[in-house]
Design a protein around this motif. Structure first.
Motif, mmCIF file in Angstrom:
data_model
loop_
_atom_site.group_PDB
_atom_site.id
_atom_site.type_symbol
_atom_site.label_atom_id
_atom_site.label_comp_id
_atom_site.label_asym_id
_atom_site.label_seq_id
_atom_site.Cartn_x
_atom_site.Cartn_y
_atom_site.Cartn_z
ATOM 1 N N ALA A 271 0.827 -1.211 0.000
ATOM 2 C CA ALA A 271 0.000 0.000 0.000
ATOM 3 C C ALA A 271 0.862 1.263 0.000
ATOM 4 O O ALA A 271 0.470 2.281 -0.573
ATOM 5 N N THR A 272 2.039 1.196 0.626
ATOM 6 C CA THR A 272 2.928 2.358 0.677
ATOM 7 C C THR A 272 3.347 2.784 -0.732
ATOM 8 O O THR A 272 3.461 3.975 -1.028
ATOM 9 N N GLN A 273 3.548 1.797 -1.622
ATOM 10 C CA GLN A 273 3.887 2.132 -3.019
ATOM 11 C C GLN A 273 2.696 2.815 -3.694
ATOM 12 O O GLN A 273 2.868 3.742 -4.483
ATOM 13 N N GLY A 274 1.516 2.359 -3.376
ATOM 14 C CA GLY A 274 0.318 2.975 -3.929
ATOM 15 C C GLY A 274 0.127 4.389 -3.406
ATOM 16 O O GLY A 274 -0.245 5.296 -4.152
ATOM 17 N N SER B 62 -19.993 15.732 -8.962
ATOM 18 C CA SER B 62 -20.759 14.517 -9.084
ATOM 19 C C SER B 62 -20.035 13.454 -9.920
ATOM 20 O O SER B 62 -20.508 12.312 -9.977
ATOM 21 N N ASN B 63 -18.887 13.811 -10.508
ATOM 22 C CA ASN B 63 -18.268 12.889 -11.469
ATOM 23 C C ASN B 63 -17.080 12.095 -10.959
ATOM 24 O O ASN B 63 -16.672 11.131 -11.587
ATOM 25 N N PHE B 64 -16.478 12.523 -9.839
ATOM 26 C CA PHE B 64 -15.260 11.857 -9.366
ATOM 27 C C PHE B 64 -15.621 10.914 -8.217
ATOM 28 O O PHE B 64 -15.911 11.351 -7.109
ATOM 29 N N PRO B 65 -15.609 9.610 -8.491
ATOM 30 C CA PRO B 65 -16.152 8.667 -7.505
ATOM 31 C C PRO B 65 -15.308 8.505 -6.248
ATOM 32 O O PRO B 65 -14.100 8.664 -6.267
ATOM 33 N N ARG B 66 -16.007 8.142 -5.167
ATOM 34 C CA ARG B 66 -15.364 7.699 -3.929
ATOM 35 C C ARG B 66 -14.646 6.392 -4.225
ATOM 36 O O ARG B 66 -15.161 5.537 -4.948
ATOM 37 N N VAL B 67 -13.455 6.227 -3.670
ATOM 38 C CA VAL B 67 -12.725 4.964 -3.785
ATOM 39 C C VAL B 67 -12.480 4.346 -2.404
ATOM 40 O O VAL B 67 -12.295 3.135 -2.284
ATOM 41 N N ALA B 68 -12.487 5.172 -1.333
ATOM 42 C CA ALA B 68 -12.239 4.680 0.019
ATOM 43 C C ALA B 68 -13.311 3.684 0.430
ATOM 44 O O ALA B 68 -14.497 3.943 0.239
ATOM 45 N N GLY B 69 -12.882 2.544 0.983
ATOM 46 C CA GLY B 69 -13.815 1.541 1.478
ATOM 47 C C GLY B 69 -14.293 0.566 0.409
ATOM 48 O O GLY B 69 -14.968 -0.405 0.722
ATOM 49 N N GLN B 70 -13.939 0.830 -0.840
ATOM 50 C CA GLN B 70 -14.354 -0.060 -1.938
ATOM 51 C C GLN B 70 -13.557 -1.367 -1.871
ATOM 52 O O GLN B 70 -12.479 -1.423 -1.285
ATOM 53 N N TRP B 71 -14.078 -2.421 -2.501
ATOM 54 C CA TRP B 71 -13.329 -3.673 -2.607
ATOM 55 C C TRP B 71 -12.057 -3.438 -3.427
ATOM 56 O O TRP B 71 -12.153 -2.938 -4.554
ATOM 57 N N ASN C 10 -2.111 -2.712 -8.696
ATOM 58 C CA ASN C 10 -2.406 -3.538 -7.527
ATOM 59 C C ASN C 10 -2.148 -2.759 -6.237
ATOM 60 O O ASN C 10 -2.977 -2.760 -5.310
ATOM 61 N N ALA C 11 -1.020 -2.055 -6.167
ATOM 62 C CA ALA C 11 -0.658 -1.282 -4.964
ATOM 63 C C ALA C 11 -1.654 -0.144 -4.740
ATOM 64 O O ALA C 11 -2.071 0.126 -3.605
ATOM 65 N N LEU C 12 -2.042 0.518 -5.823
ATOM 66 C CA LEU C 12 -3.013 1.616 -5.710
ATOM 67 C C LEU C 12 -4.363 1.100 -5.209
ATOM 68 O O LEU C 12 -5.003 1.731 -4.358
ATOM 69 N N ALA C 13 -4.795 -0.035 -5.733
ATOM 70 C CA ALA C 13 -6.103 -0.583 -5.349
ATOM 71 C C ALA C 13 -6.134 -0.891 -3.853
ATOM 72 O O ALA C 13 -7.108 -0.568 -3.162
ATOM 73 N N ILE C 14 -5.055 -1.485 -3.348
ATOM 74 C CA ILE C 14 -5.002 -1.836 -1.921
ATOM 75 C C ILE C 14 -4.980 -0.566 -1.071
ATOM 76 O O ILE C 14 -5.696 -0.453 -0.073
ATOM 77 N N TYR C 15 -4.179 0.431 -1.506
ATOM 78 C CA TYR C 15 -4.088 1.684 -0.741
ATOM 79 C C TYR C 15 -5.441 2.414 -0.710
ATOM 80 O O TYR C 15 -5.911 2.841 0.343
ATOM 81 N N MET C 16 -6.065 2.543 -1.877
ATOM 82 C CA MET C 16 -7.329 3.300 -1.963
ATOM 83 C C MET C 16 -8.426 2.645 -1.125
ATOM 84 O O MET C 16 -9.195 3.330 -0.439
ATOM 85 N N ALA C 17 -8.506 1.313 -1.216
ATOM 86 C CA ALA C 17 -9.574 0.601 -0.497
ATOM 87 C C ALA C 17 -9.502 0.866 0.999
ATOM 88 O O ALA C 17 -10.524 0.965 1.674
#
Ligand code: HEC
Ligand code: HEC
Length: 200
Positions: free
Chosen positions: A115-118, A147-156, A190-197
């Motif tokens: 996640a640190t890389q993300g 209204s166009n930039f989605p939330r990513v926090a908490g997502q799978w 992959n690193a970004l997805a883990i960090y954002m979630a």
């Protein structure tokens, strides 16, 4: 002067492109009954194959449902689900999920290093490849910007990764996200997805 006027007109058009109907969350809850099996009763999905919708920025879900209905965003399941929905239904469903709270996600010890890389890309971008900082649009805490930039926090994380790979391959059309994802390696995605979630 003319240029200023047209820029102003464009801004007005963007800011009013959603919300022709003021969504009614209670009506939306009823209309979202057919969504519960995959997206959860309150929009917190319990299956990594289906995105959570709770706490999404107002306007985003409405926009995506319209895109599934028109075929601009292709997905066999969701194109079918969006087909019977009217613009008013989409606004109501949007208001319902926006009123719900997403459950924060934690990550394992082993994932912290990845996640640190993300985090570095999310917060600072990649100057050498002209990749902008993700937080400029998705917010410093991943809460998105209506209204166009989605939330990513908490997502799978699996969903975020799959979407970035789909933007990268062009399978999901994205004027903004396509060129950004195209410049990222699969490991960075992959690193970004883990960090954002795991953003709180
Ligand atoms: C059978 C399972 C299923 C059902 C039922 C279902 N969905 Fe989905 N939904 C999905 C899947 C799978 C995706 C991811 C699509 C993709 O990969 O592009 C998705 C994606 C979405 C997205 C995009 C989320 C994002 O972050 O971009 C929205 C919005 C959505 N669904 C709303 C709904 C609504 C509203 C209903 C009910 C009317 C519904 N879905 C019913 C499976 C389902
Ligand atoms: C200039 C603004 C902007 C920047 C910078 C940006 N995004 Fe996005 N992002 C968007 C928009 C707009 C969408 C919605 C795309 C659509 O409507 O199809 C999106 C969608 C996404 C999605 C899909 C979310 C979902 O629920 O389906 C992910 C994941 C994502 N971005 C990750 C990133 C990452 C990672 C970065 C940084 C490397 C980034 N974004 C940088 C604007 C931006």
């Amino acid at each position: 002067m003319n240029r200023l006027v047209s820029i102003f007109a464009a801004i007005v058009m963007i800011s009013t492109s959603h919300g022709v109907f003021a969504g009614d969350p209670a009506a939306g809850q009823t209309k979202a009954q057919s969504c519960v099996a995959c997206h959860g009763a309150d929009g917190n999905s319990t299956n990594s194959g289906f995105p959570s919708l709770a706490g999404q920025v107002p306007g985003y879900i409405e926009g995506q449902l319209a895109a599934f209905k028109s075929g601009k965003r292709a997905n066999a399941i969701m194109m079918g689900m969006a087909q019977p929905l009217s613009p008013e239904d989409m606004a109501d469903i949007d208001a319902w999920y926006a009123s719900q709270t997403i459950t924060p996600r934690s990550i394992s010890e082993a994932q912290v290093e990845i996640a640190t890389q993300g985090e570095a890309i999310y917060r600072g971008g990649l100057a050498s490849l002209s990749v902008p900082a993700c937080m400029a649009c998705h917010g410093p805490a991943g809460h998105g910007i209506p209204s166009n930039f989605p939330r990513v926090a908490g997502q799978w994380p699996e969903y975020l990764e799959a979407q970035l790979l789909a933007f990268k391959s062009g399978e999901r059309a994205g004027k903004i996200m396509g060129p950004i994802a195209h410049r990222l390696t699969n490991d960075q995605i992959n690193a970004l997805a883990i960090y954002m979630a795991a953003l709180q």
